[in-house]
Scaffold this active site. Sequence first.
Site, PDB file in Angstrom:
ATOM      1  NE  ARG A   1      -3.281  -0.111   3.060  1.00  0.00           N
ATOM      2  CZ  ARG A   1      -3.771   0.014   4.286  1.00  0.00           C
ATOM      3  NH1 ARG A   1      -3.584  -0.945   5.175  1.00  0.00           N
ATOM      4  NH2 ARG A   1      -4.434   1.110   4.628  1.00  0.00           N
TER       5      ARG A   1
ATOM      6  CB  SER B   1      -0.656   4.469   3.729  1.00  0.00           C
ATOM      7  OG  SER B   1      -0.155   3.303   4.358  1.00  0.00           O
TER       8      SER B   1
ATOM      9  CE  LYS C   1      -3.600  -2.879  12.236  1.00  0.00           C
ATOM     10  NZ  LYS C   1      -4.502  -2.352  11.207  1.00  0.00           N
ATOM     11  CG  ASP C   2      -4.743  -4.089   7.695  1.00  0.00           C
ATOM     12  OD1 ASP C   2      -5.671  -3.858   8.497  1.00  0.00           O
ATOM     13  OD2 ASP C   2      -3.777  -3.323   7.527  1.00  0.00           O
TER      14      ASP C   2
ATOM     15  CB  THR D   1     -11.975   4.704  16.989  1.00  0.00           C
ATOM     16  OG1 THR D   1     -11.661   3.375  16.519  1.00  0.00           O
ATOM     17  CG2 THR D   1     -13.166   4.587  17.941  1.00  0.00           C
TER      18      THR D   1
ATOM     19  CB  SER E   1     -11.675   0.003  15.479  1.00  0.00           C
ATOM     20  OG  SER E   1     -11.628  -1.227  16.169  1.00  0.00           O
TER      21      SER E   1
ATOM     22  NE  ARG F   1      -9.220  -4.005  17.945  1.00  0.00           N
ATOM     23  CZ  ARG F   1      -8.451  -3.138  18.622  1.00  0.00           C
ATOM     24  NH1 ARG F   1      -8.312  -3.259  19.927  1.00  0.00           N
ATOM     25  NH2 ARG F   1      -7.833  -2.168  17.995  1.00  0.00           N
ATOM     26  NE  ARG F   2      -8.095   1.060  18.131  1.00  0.00           N
ATOM     27  CZ  ARG F   2      -7.381   1.379  17.058  1.00  0.00           C
ATOM     28  NH1 ARG F   2      -7.974   2.013  16.043  1.00  0.00           N
ATOM     29  NH2 ARG F   2      -6.102   1.071  16.980  1.00  0.00           N
TER      30      ARG F   2
ATOM     31  NE  ARG G   1     -11.451   3.488   7.030  1.00  0.00           N
ATOM     32  CZ  ARG G   1     -11.743   3.246   5.752  1.00  0.00           C
ATOM     33  NH1 ARG G   1     -13.001   3.283   5.344  1.00  0.00           N
ATOM     34  NH2 ARG G   1     -10.789   2.964   4.889  1.00  0.00           N
ATOM     35  N   GLY G   2      -8.931   6.725   7.561  1.00  0.00           N
ATOM     36  CA  GLY G   2      -7.739   7.335   6.988  1.00  0.00           C
ATOM     37  C   GLY G   2      -6.494   6.831   7.687  1.00  0.00           C
ATOM     38  CG  ASN G   3      -2.621   8.107   6.239  1.00  0.00           C
ATOM     39  OD1 ASN G   3      -2.456   9.024   7.028  1.00  0.00           O
ATOM     40  ND2 ASN G   3      -2.526   8.283   4.916  1.00  0.00           N
TER      41      ASN G   3
ATOM     42  NE  ARG H   1      -7.502   6.196  11.224  1.00  0.00           N
ATOM     43  CZ  ARG H   1      -7.944   4.996  11.569  1.00  0.00           C
ATOM     44  NH1 ARG H   1      -8.308   4.767  12.821  1.00  0.00           N
ATOM     45  NH2 ARG H   1      -8.017   4.023  10.693  1.00  0.00           N
TER      46      ARG H   1
ATOM     47  CB  CYS I   1     -15.771  -6.321   8.086  1.00  0.00           C
ATOM     48  SG  CYS I   1     -17.284  -5.919   7.200  1.00  0.00           S
TER      49      CYS I   1
END
Length: 311
Positions: free
Chosen positions: A12, A14, A83-84, A129, A131, A133-134, A151-153, A157, A244
Amino acid sequence: MSAPDLIRIVSRSSPMALAQVERVRAELTSLHPGIRTEVVPVTTSGDRWMGDLAKLGGKGAFTKEVDAALIAGEADLAVHCVKDVPADRPLPAGTTFAAFLERDDIRDALIHPEGLTLDELPAGTRVGTSSVRRIAQLAASHPELECVPMRGNANRRLEKLAAGDADALLLAVSGLERIGRADVISEVLSVETMCPPIGAGILALQCREDDTATIDAVSGLGDPAAHREATAERMFLHVLQGHCNSPIAGYARAERSGDLSLRARVFTPDGKRVLNAHEWAGPLDPATLGTSVAVALLRQGARELIDGIAH
């Protein structure tokens, strides 16, 4: 077999992904000083899309274009954050993981402009966030806080935080360290406070199965403990078949003694129900441990919980 003269690494585009590639290039040069490397950057659909990842098919949105370049022969090696990489389905046909690098920090970090800790955040604080999960874990432990989509790198953020789009952020410690921004961390959260995602902190090197020269060249970068931990975690996620939008967390830990454990949790999105499992491998191999922990959660009702979440 002699090592290849040139290894083309697809990743990627980024800043964080390219920083990860630089780590691989440095370790590869140290192991094989004569090998040249070339970076083949791609922008994935996940990088371009700022909406709900579920509408793009989930985490695979961050790997599809990278996989395509590898399979087409446009590159020889792909660098992924484990994780991705979706674990609910096999790797693309014709590809394999050649190595898992030594694991980085698996924990999450809180970023607050005034340096407040999670417990010090006042009610109504907007935490950036996206996520699930978070969000689920914050809902369980700090229901007075408000999660806002982000979202975003990591750099993007942090820019959004500075612009006032949120009052605080949650980001991965390892990611901030990779881009040289650990200075912004207000608090590193324990794994008890914020259980990490499956595969956190592990970089995987993916090759074509028939490219034995590249596989042989990069396999020496692999870390045995990271391999065992990643194998257990990914098998856990594969058996659980989460999607997801499923708030799933967990991590394996390989001790110096050789013992391996896996702790995992499944949440409802509102954090009001939490399923827990924690097992030690003993004589079990990593994949069997991952299966066993998944089965333990399925017995507690994880299937019904996961299937009850829209996606």
